[in-house]
Design a protein around this motif. Sequence first.
Motif, mmCIF file in Angstrom:
data_model
loop_
_atom_site.group_PDB
_atom_site.id
_atom_site.type_symbol
_atom_site.label_atom_id
_atom_site.label_comp_id
_atom_site.label_asym_id
_atom_site.label_seq_id
_atom_site.Cartn_x
_atom_site.Cartn_y
_atom_site.Cartn_z
ATOM 1 N N GLU A 237 1.131 -1.528 -0.180
ATOM 2 C CA GLU A 237 0.381 -0.040 -0.306
ATOM 3 C C GLU A 237 0.746 0.875 0.196
ATOM 4 O O GLU A 237 1.682 1.281 1.076
ATOM 5 C CB GLU A 237 -0.712 0.423 0.690
ATOM 6 C CG GLU A 237 -1.443 -1.599 1.110
ATOM 7 C CD GLU A 237 -3.278 -1.338 0.380
ATOM 8 O OE1 GLU A 237 -3.823 -0.096 -0.138
ATOM 9 O OE2 GLU A 237 -3.577 -2.030 0.160
ATOM 10 N N THR A 238 0.912 1.994 -0.775
ATOM 11 C CA THR A 238 1.575 3.741 -1.156
ATOM 12 C C THR A 238 -0.179 4.720 -1.191
ATOM 13 O O THR A 238 -0.731 4.351 -1.401
ATOM 14 C CB THR A 238 2.470 3.692 -2.127
ATOM 15 O OG1 THR A 238 1.537 3.222 -3.305
ATOM 16 C CG2 THR A 238 3.652 2.716 -1.781
ATOM 17 N N GLU A 239 0.497 5.504 -0.941
ATOM 18 C CA GLU A 239 -0.285 7.110 -0.735
ATOM 19 C C GLU A 239 -0.516 7.449 -3.076
ATOM 20 O O GLU A 239 0.786 6.509 -3.583
ATOM 21 C CB GLU A 239 0.574 7.971 -0.421
ATOM 22 C CG GLU A 239 -0.165 8.398 0.810
ATOM 23 C CD GLU A 239 0.610 9.393 1.627
ATOM 24 O OE1 GLU A 239 0.567 10.732 0.859
ATOM 25 O OE2 GLU A 239 1.058 9.756 2.505
ATOM 26 N N GLY B 271 3.559 0.568 -5.383
ATOM 27 C CA GLY B 271 2.328 0.418 -5.330
ATOM 28 C C GLY B 271 0.772 -0.168 -6.126
ATOM 29 O O GLY B 271 1.809 -0.523 -6.862
ATOM 30 N N LYS B 272 -0.006 -0.871 -5.092
ATOM 31 C CA LYS B 272 -1.314 -0.804 -6.193
ATOM 32 C C LYS B 272 -1.452 0.049 -7.267
ATOM 33 O O LYS B 272 -1.324 -0.558 -8.893
ATOM 34 C CB LYS B 272 -2.294 -0.850 -5.983
ATOM 35 C CG LYS B 272 -2.916 -1.719 -4.572
ATOM 36 C CD LYS B 272 -4.465 -2.760 -3.897
ATOM 37 C CE LYS B 272 -3.783 -3.369 -3.302
ATOM 38 N NZ LYS B 272 -4.525 -3.567 -1.657
ATOM 39 N N GLU B 273 -0.639 1.114 -7.797
ATOM 40 C CA GLU B 273 -1.244 2.086 -8.632
ATOM 41 C C GLU B 273 -0.056 1.316 -9.813
ATOM 42 O O GLU B 273 0.127 1.467 -11.546
ATOM 43 C CB GLU B 273 -0.586 2.976 -8.777
ATOM 44 C CG GLU B 273 -1.972 4.378 -8.040
ATOM 45 C CD GLU B 273 -1.259 5.628 -7.430
ATOM 46 O OE1 GLU B 273 -2.155 6.232 -7.144
ATOM 47 O OE2 GLU B 273 -0.139 6.600 -6.956
ATOM 48 N N LEU B 274 1.171 0.766 -9.455
ATOM 49 C CA LEU B 274 2.210 0.106 -10.080
ATOM 50 C C LEU B 274 1.669 -1.110 -10.361
ATOM 51 O O LEU B 274 1.593 -2.037 -12.199
ATOM 52 C CB LEU B 274 3.371 0.537 -9.582
ATOM 53 C CG LEU B 274 4.956 -0.894 -10.766
ATOM 54 C CD1 LEU B 274 5.302 0.363 -12.115
ATOM 55 C CD2 LEU B 274 6.290 -0.841 -9.743
ATOM 56 N N LYS B 275 0.764 -1.812 -9.960
ATOM 57 C CA LYS B 275 0.551 -2.817 -10.133
ATOM 58 C C LYS B 275 -0.816 -2.585 -11.753
ATOM 59 O O LYS B 275 -0.975 -3.524 -12.364
ATOM 60 C CB LYS B 275 0.044 -4.021 -9.065
ATOM 61 C CG LYS B 275 -0.919 -5.434 -9.561
ATOM 62 C CD LYS B 275 -1.624 -5.712 -8.150
ATOM 63 C CE LYS B 275 -2.031 -7.356 -8.981
ATOM 64 N NZ LYS B 275 -1.115 -8.061 -8.988
ATOM 65 N N THR B 276 -1.006 -1.805 -11.774
ATOM 66 C CA THR B 276 -2.542 -1.184 -12.596
ATOM 67 C C THR B 276 -1.948 -1.015 -13.765
ATOM 68 O O THR B 276 -2.104 -0.982 -14.298
ATOM 69 C CB THR B 276 -3.115 -0.317 -12.073
ATOM 70 O OG1 THR B 276 -3.917 -1.080 -10.570
ATOM 71 C CG2 THR B 276 -4.048 0.320 -12.708
ATOM 72 N N THR B 277 -0.426 -0.057 -13.783
ATOM 73 C CA THR B 277 0.144 -0.113 -14.669
ATOM 74 C C THR B 277 0.678 -1.283 -15.536
ATOM 75 O O THR B 277 0.598 -1.109 -16.639
ATOM 76 C CB THR B 277 1.302 0.919 -14.525
ATOM 77 O OG1 THR B 277 0.975 2.158 -13.721
ATOM 78 C CG2 THR B 277 2.336 0.932 -15.621
ATOM 79 N N PHE B 278 1.403 -2.153 -14.714
ATOM 80 C CA PHE B 278 1.628 -3.078 -15.412
ATOM 81 C C PHE B 278 1.076 -3.816 -15.967
ATOM 82 O O PHE B 278 1.057 -3.693 -17.166
ATOM 83 C CB PHE B 278 2.534 -3.734 -14.554
ATOM 84 C CG PHE B 278 2.690 -5.047 -14.969
ATOM 85 C CD1 PHE B 278 4.012 -5.526 -15.528
ATOM 86 C CD2 PHE B 278 2.043 -6.408 -14.916
ATOM 87 C CE1 PHE B 278 4.938 -6.864 -15.630
ATOM 88 C CE2 PHE B 278 2.601 -8.050 -14.758
ATOM 89 C CZ PHE B 278 3.503 -7.821 -15.442
#
Lengths: 439, 470
Positions: A425-427, B246-253
């Motif tokens: 989890e990150t911001e 974070g999860k944003e990188l997973k989404t980017t991937f």
Amino acid sequence: MTNKNIKLSEISDIFKKLDVEELEGVTIEGDIELDISGGGGLNPALAYALGHEAAQVSLHVANIARMLGYPVDQLFATSMGAVPAAETTRPNVLDELIPSKFEVSKVAEWNNSIEEVTLGATSADGGSRKNTITLGGENALPYHFDGEMPHRNYVTMDVFDMPIGMAKSVKENYEDVINDPADWAKKVVNDFNADMVTIHLISTDPLINDTPAREAAKVVEDVLQAVDVPIVIGGSGNPQKDPEVLEKAAEVAEGERVLLASASLNLDYERVAKAATDYGHAVLSWTQLEINAQKELNRKLMKQCGVPRDSIVMDPTTAALGYGLDYAYTNMERIRLAGLMGDDELTFPMSSGTTNAWGARESWMKESPMNEDSNWGPREYRGPIWEIITGLTLSLAGNDLFMMMHPTSVEVLKEITQTLFGSVETESLDITNWIGTEV
Amino acid sequence: MKLNSPLEAYKYLPGTNCGECGETTCMAFASHLIDRSYKLTDCKPMVKVNKYSKKFDVLKQLLAPEIHEVEIGVGERAVKIGGDDVLFRHKLTFFNKTALAYDVWDTMDEKDLVERIKKIDDFKKFYVGEFLTLDMIAVRSTSNDPEKFAATVKKVIDTTDMPMVLCSFNPAVLRAGLDEAADKKPLIYAANQDNWQEVAELVQEYDVAVTVFAPNDLDLLKSLAGTFSGMGIKDIVLDPGTFPTGKELKTTFNNFLKIRRAGINGDHDIAFPIMTVPMTAWMVYDDDVSASYWETVIASIFSVRYGDIMILHSIEPYALLPQLHIRDTIYTDPRTPVTVDPGVMEVGSPDANSPVIVTTNFALTYYTVESDLASSKVDCYILVVDTEGIGVEAAVAGGQLTAEKIKRDFEAAEFDLKTRTNYNTVILPGLAARLQGDVEDVLGANVLIGSADSGRLPGWLETNWPPTKK
């Protein structure tokens, strides 16, 4: 004057003849009827030609109007938006975005799951580990939206039963424990966050110390005492001695469900497999960058030696970044894809000897041996990233378990594989204006 | 491409087996079209003879790669990106390796700017017979001032002929850059939801390639790409946003996976090269080493999974070396052989007093050893043992490098140590030290153990060659 039909081109021709001199005394009387014939459905070429003529006509008419003192340009500016007179390649820009919906399908051919292999046993199962670790279970390539990945990647850190040569930046982490495998094991678990420990019994090699198997097994007991994570037991790589060493080690580790490393086609894999099945362990099936050899060994372990499907992990060999990682990567990716598409001889979790990255000269050499190369910079930063990128690349091919050495490499590899797994989890970060970043 | 077999391509070819292309039959040529080792224009009759022109056009369409190919820059340094036909390299190979662009910005002072450009331009790493180098300069407008941007772009052009990416969301800034650089055919970065009309106008006016940017919004990204295509713009690059953690990188991937899969599967609106910006790692990490590491991690992920061009910031060697190598790893053609032919090779001009060095026929091992020795001007023989393409350490462990196999390959090469050399001595790799006794017995020769890494062989030879005992 009577009305008459006239073609656009004729109007154009008429006006072409007009120049300033001829304008004097010219009067335009009556209506000009533009007869654009051809019915519905003008073809584009004809429409273009007509448009061109009409534009020419209006240009001539405008010139006449200008001669007559009418503020033509002002009229055009207000009715059509500013039209630069000399603009010939006016860009074609749409008024609105064409709406669109993005869609993509999941891969239909991935309908076979990878086996789950559990390592370690808690007291409930007759062992003394604090926890177990389950590898595999995937039904898609790693981190893909096609399927949930049931288990994250794990890292087992190397411990040796005697001091060995290591790259400087690795060695400085272990100088205080290099003579004591139990302390070494404690250090990687407590200080470096290792999920598991691999004890390599390299001193058993007849060309090194030829330590008797029975004596080496005592080191295994020490390590099992020192830490409570699941362990991997490795031999020396000597094909004559390893079966005996692994038998004795398997015996003293009975009930702990270790991973025995390894069975291969160039040693008595039957003995290694039997040691695993007799004492309830899993076995590492090691081949060298050859998918068909991997199938053959797995088949022999299952059919000839009776190893259960939930007790096989594959090591298809790791070559370091710049030293054959392309082969290692593609070999693993092909193995995993074959497994997902139904090849039951390849549906097993995979393990990588990521430590091999330290064999790459870029990871340990003080400077490039090639005079023509740019400066390689400080090696203490080169080594860990070499191990990270080697492991990360294989994680994308489907590797589950990583055998590693440098604490920084372990930390970063765990961070990135768990990020892609989805548990970090990150911001939220606003990247809409990343261009302006001050660095 | 739309064809699956040589037969499907063959029916469009002349079928005369004229041999002008170098193949004996049109069918053989057709199979090279399918594996993309020949271009259609290699068939001269198809190009020249009028009656084939219609078939030429049809076949050209059918052979076009699924992912549009975009060229950036001019001259020798121009880069091509995209052009792929498969999702996995072993299915064919990936084409046009990921272009690596390193940033400069328009608030740098001139001395720093020139120094940085030169570092990027000059960086090189020798690898298997060639130098790995960096590709491009990305010029970022941090000032948002058209004049400053134009001056920086001009300085870049004066300093290097590397292709450029011009980065700003402000059309006035982009125009100022294009006024300086249009004839260098830079890539424009970027059109987004707000500025797309003005950027589209610029792109058409200056005839350059353009990036469309829609962070984590694939509908909008496809809409932008479709709209630009609809306006007749062909050279489009897609940036779905690179979120670094974070999860944003997973989404980017997964955005990268989705875009490329849709493109390969025939969704034309999204079948364009993909841009990634690993330098967003610098928006998260404060210290240089952590930021460089994380940036390299992101660069590696998207070298493997479908990034065709990337913008990076760190120019530390510990970041550049792995970035260059992982890119090379993924884009190396997997159809090229793993092995070189076994036998005795000569480096320089060896004679009877020269050393004889043993290595394996794994291509990477052989070329590394050969280049280390050649680079230091060592005259020697190399015995290349057939280890089935396995490197030294693994071949010793796996039994592919043994005394018997060394003897076999000396004999196959008709190289007799006793008559051809004065020392009757072979040098084994340091990682094959355990074979020493065996090799001495089987060959009846002296055995020296060289360095574990061939990079140290020239130095090792200085102190250990010639041997003291004959």
